[in-house]
Write a protein that holds these residues in place. Structure first.
Motif, PDB file in Angstrom:
ATOM      1  N   GLY A  56      55.706  41.911  18.233  1.00  0.00           N
ATOM      2  CA  GLY A  56      56.531  42.993  18.127  1.00  0.00           C
ATOM      3  C   GLY A  56      55.821  44.375  18.240  1.00  0.00           C
ATOM      4  N   SER A  57      54.507  44.331  18.117  1.00  0.00           N
ATOM      5  CA  SER A  57      53.798  45.555  18.179  1.00  0.00           C
ATOM      6  C   SER A  57      52.479  45.417  18.705  1.00  0.00           C
ATOM      7  CB  SER A  57      53.503  46.580  16.952  1.00  0.00           C
ATOM      8  OG  SER A  57      52.805  45.834  16.040  1.00  0.00           O
ATOM      9  N   SER A  58      51.683  46.227  19.280  1.00  0.00           N
ATOM     10  CA  SER A  58      50.408  45.888  19.745  1.00  0.00           C
ATOM     11  C   SER A  58      49.287  46.229  18.853  1.00  0.00           C
ATOM     12  CB  SER A  58      50.063  47.006  20.968  1.00  0.00           C
ATOM     13  OG  SER A  58      50.083  48.056  20.557  1.00  0.00           O
ATOM     14  N   ARG A  59      49.669  46.235  17.481  1.00  0.00           N
ATOM     15  CA  ARG A  59      48.722  46.449  16.190  1.00  0.00           C
ATOM     16  C   ARG A  59      47.651  45.372  16.272  1.00  0.00           C
ATOM     17  NH1 ARG A  59      50.645  46.269  10.082  1.00  0.00           N
ATOM     18  NH2 ARG A  59      48.552  46.190   9.205  1.00  0.00           N
ATOM     19  N   PHE A  60      48.023  44.128  16.651  1.00  0.00           N
ATOM     20  CA  PHE A  60      46.916  43.203  16.582  1.00  0.00           C
ATOM     21  C   PHE A  60      46.817  42.356  18.098  1.00  0.00           C
ATOM     22  CE2 PHE A  60      49.349  42.662  12.606  1.00  0.00           C
ATOM     23  CZ  PHE A  60      48.222  42.829  11.698  1.00  0.00           C
ATOM     24  N   GLY A  61      46.864  43.307  19.080  1.00  0.00           N
ATOM     25  CA  GLY A  61      46.560  42.979  20.530  1.00  0.00           C
ATOM     26  C   GLY A  61      47.929  42.490  21.091  1.00  0.00           C
ATOM     27  N   ARG A  62      47.719  42.227  22.491  1.00  0.00           N
ATOM     28  CA  ARG A  62      48.908  42.031  23.533  1.00  0.00           C
ATOM     29  C   ARG A  62      49.260  40.467  23.149  1.00  0.00           C
ATOM     30  NH1 ARG A  62      45.369  44.562  26.794  1.00  0.00           N
ATOM     31  NH2 ARG A  62      45.121  42.576  27.938  1.00  0.00           N
ATOM     32  N   PRO A  63      50.475  40.088  23.410  1.00  0.00           N
ATOM     33  CA  PRO A  63      50.768  38.704  23.182  1.00  0.00           C
ATOM     34  C   PRO A  63      49.846  37.626  23.835  1.00  0.00           C
ATOM     35  CG  PRO A  63      52.694  39.999  23.790  1.00  0.00           C
ATOM     36  CD  PRO A  63      51.378  41.026  24.003  1.00  0.00           C
ATOM     37  N   GLU A  64      49.598  38.106  25.036  1.00  0.00           N
ATOM     38  CA  GLU A  64      48.848  36.904  25.944  1.00  0.00           C
ATOM     39  C   GLU A  64      47.277  36.752  25.223  1.00  0.00           C
ATOM     40  OE1 GLU A  64      48.404  41.064  28.079  1.00  0.00           O
ATOM     41  OE2 GLU A  64      50.042  39.862  27.072  1.00  0.00           O
ATOM     42  N   GLU A  65      46.935  37.821  24.512  1.00  0.00           N
ATOM     43  CA  GLU A  65      45.669  37.644  23.835  1.00  0.00           C
ATOM     44  C   GLU A  65      45.556  36.387  22.753  1.00  0.00           C
ATOM     45  OE1 GLU A  65      44.113  42.221  24.803  1.00  0.00           O
ATOM     46  OE2 GLU A  65      44.973  41.711  22.868  1.00  0.00           O
ATOM     47  N   ALA A  66      46.810  36.245  22.183  1.00  0.00           N
ATOM     48  CA  ALA A  66      46.870  35.396  21.197  1.00  0.00           C
ATOM     49  C   ALA A  66      46.592  34.087  21.658  1.00  0.00           C
ATOM     50  CB  ALA A  66      48.320  35.536  20.561  1.00  0.00           C
ATOM     51  N   VAL A  67      46.760  33.623  23.126  1.00  0.00           N
ATOM     52  CA  VAL A  67      46.440  32.340  23.647  1.00  0.00           C
ATOM     53  C   VAL A  67      44.746  32.324  23.984  1.00  0.00           C
ATOM     54  CG1 VAL A  67      46.995  30.750  25.345  1.00  0.00           C
ATOM     55  CG2 VAL A  67      48.778  32.333  24.485  1.00  0.00           C
ATOM     56  N   ASN A  68      43.920  32.129  22.808  1.00  0.00           N
ATOM     57  CA  ASN A  68      42.615  32.321  23.024  1.00  0.00           C
ATOM     58  C   ASN A  68      42.262  30.954  23.227  1.00  0.00           C
ATOM     59  OD1 ASN A  68      42.861  30.726  20.574  1.00  0.00           O
ATOM     60  ND2 ASN A  68      42.588  32.464  19.282  1.00  0.00           N
ATOM     61  N   PRO A  69      40.753  30.807  23.560  1.00  0.00           N
ATOM     62  CA  PRO A  69      40.150  29.642  23.921  1.00  0.00           C
ATOM     63  C   PRO A  69      40.594  28.313  22.839  1.00  0.00           C
ATOM     64  CG  PRO A  69      38.601  31.349  24.157  1.00  0.00           C
ATOM     65  CD  PRO A  69      39.834  31.821  23.427  1.00  0.00           C
ATOM     66  N   ARG A  70      40.512  28.625  21.662  1.00  0.00           N
ATOM     67  CA  ARG A  70      40.991  27.708  20.613  1.00  0.00           C
ATOM     68  C   ARG A  70      42.350  27.045  21.095  1.00  0.00           C
ATOM     69  NH1 ARG A  70      41.975  28.205  14.551  1.00  0.00           N
ATOM     70  NH2 ARG A  70      42.367  26.222  13.884  1.00  0.00           N
ATOM     71  N   LYS A  71      43.248  28.259  21.232  1.00  0.00           N
ATOM     72  CA  LYS A  71      44.908  27.489  21.671  1.00  0.00           C
ATOM     73  C   LYS A  71      44.899  26.881  22.977  1.00  0.00           C
ATOM     74  CE  LYS A  71      49.082  28.099  20.628  1.00  0.00           C
ATOM     75  NZ  LYS A  71      49.974  27.286  19.937  1.00  0.00           N
ATOM     76  N   GLN A  72      43.981  27.475  23.754  1.00  0.00           N
ATOM     77  CA  GLN A  72      44.018  26.902  25.128  1.00  0.00           C
ATOM     78  C   GLN A  72      43.621  25.177  24.960  1.00  0.00           C
ATOM     79  OE1 GLN A  72      41.580  29.279  27.605  1.00  0.00           O
ATOM     80  NE2 GLN A  72      42.836  31.204  27.292  1.00  0.00           N
ATOM     81  N   LYS A  73      42.622  25.035  24.406  1.00  0.00           N
ATOM     82  CA  LYS A  73      41.994  23.576  24.186  1.00  0.00           C
ATOM     83  C   LYS A  73      43.295  22.788  23.381  1.00  0.00           C
ATOM     84  CE  LYS A  73      38.550  21.030  21.876  1.00  0.00           C
ATOM     85  NZ  LYS A  73      37.488  20.842  21.278  1.00  0.00           N
ATOM     86  N   LYS A  74      43.903  23.421  22.736  1.00  0.00           N
ATOM     87  CA  LYS A  74      45.072  22.570  21.739  1.00  0.00           C
ATOM     88  C   LYS A  74      46.207  22.371  22.927  1.00  0.00           C
ATOM     89  CE  LYS A  74      45.748  22.537  17.587  1.00  0.00           C
ATOM     90  NZ  LYS A  74      46.361  21.896  16.649  1.00  0.00           N
TER      91      LYS A  74
END
Length: 117
Positions: A56-74
Motif C-alpha cells: 500500500g505504500s513504499s514505507r517498507f520497500g517496493r512490493p517485489e523486494e518482499a520476494v527475498n531469497p527465503r521466499k524464493q526458496k519456498k
C-alpha cells in the motif's frame, strides 16, 4: 476488507493482466504442506509460478523486494511439489515471475524474476 480479500483482489488483477498477455492461468492459490503459490500459468512450453505482491505504500520497500531469497526458496519448493502432484517430469521448463502492485494499483510484471529448481 481484510488482507486476504485485498490479496485476492490483486491476484485477480494480475491474472487478468497475464491472460491479456496470452498466458494461460492453470491454477490459483496452489497449496501444499510446504506453502502456496499465487498463480500457476503456462506460456508456450513453460510453466510459470507467479508470486503476486502488493504494498500500500513504499514505507517498507517496493512490493517485489518482499520476494527475498527465503521466499524464493519456498516458491521453488512449492513448484516442485506442483510438478510432482501433476506427474510432470523434473525437466519441465519452469519460470518464476513476480507481479508487483503498488499503492496506486500500478502493476509491474517481472518475467523470470529469479532462478529456481
Amino acid at each position: 476488507m481484510n488482507q486476504r480479500e485485498v490479496g485476492g483482489r490483486f491476484e485477480e488483477q494480475a491474472a487478468a493482466y497475464l491472460q491479456e498477455q496470452g498466458i494461460q492461468i492453470l491454477e490459483r492459490n496452489f497449496r501444499c504442506r510446504i506453502g502456496e503459490i499465487d498463480l500457476v500459468a503456462k506460456e508456450g512450453e513453460y510453466f510459470l509460478f507467479v508470486e503476486v505482491k502488493y504494498r500500500g505504500s513504499s514505507r517498507f520497500g517496493r512490493p517485489e523486494e518482499a520476494v527475498n531469497p527465503r521466499k524464493q526458496k519456498k516458491i521453488c519448493q512449492v513448484a516442485q511439489a506442483y510438478l510432482q502432484r501433476h506427474g510432470l517430469p523434473e525437466e519441465t521448463y519452469c519460470r518464476f515471475d513476480v507481479v508487483a502492485v503498488d499503492g496506486r494499483g500500478q502493476l509491474t510484471y517481472f518475467r523470470n524474476a529469479f532462478g529456481g529448481i
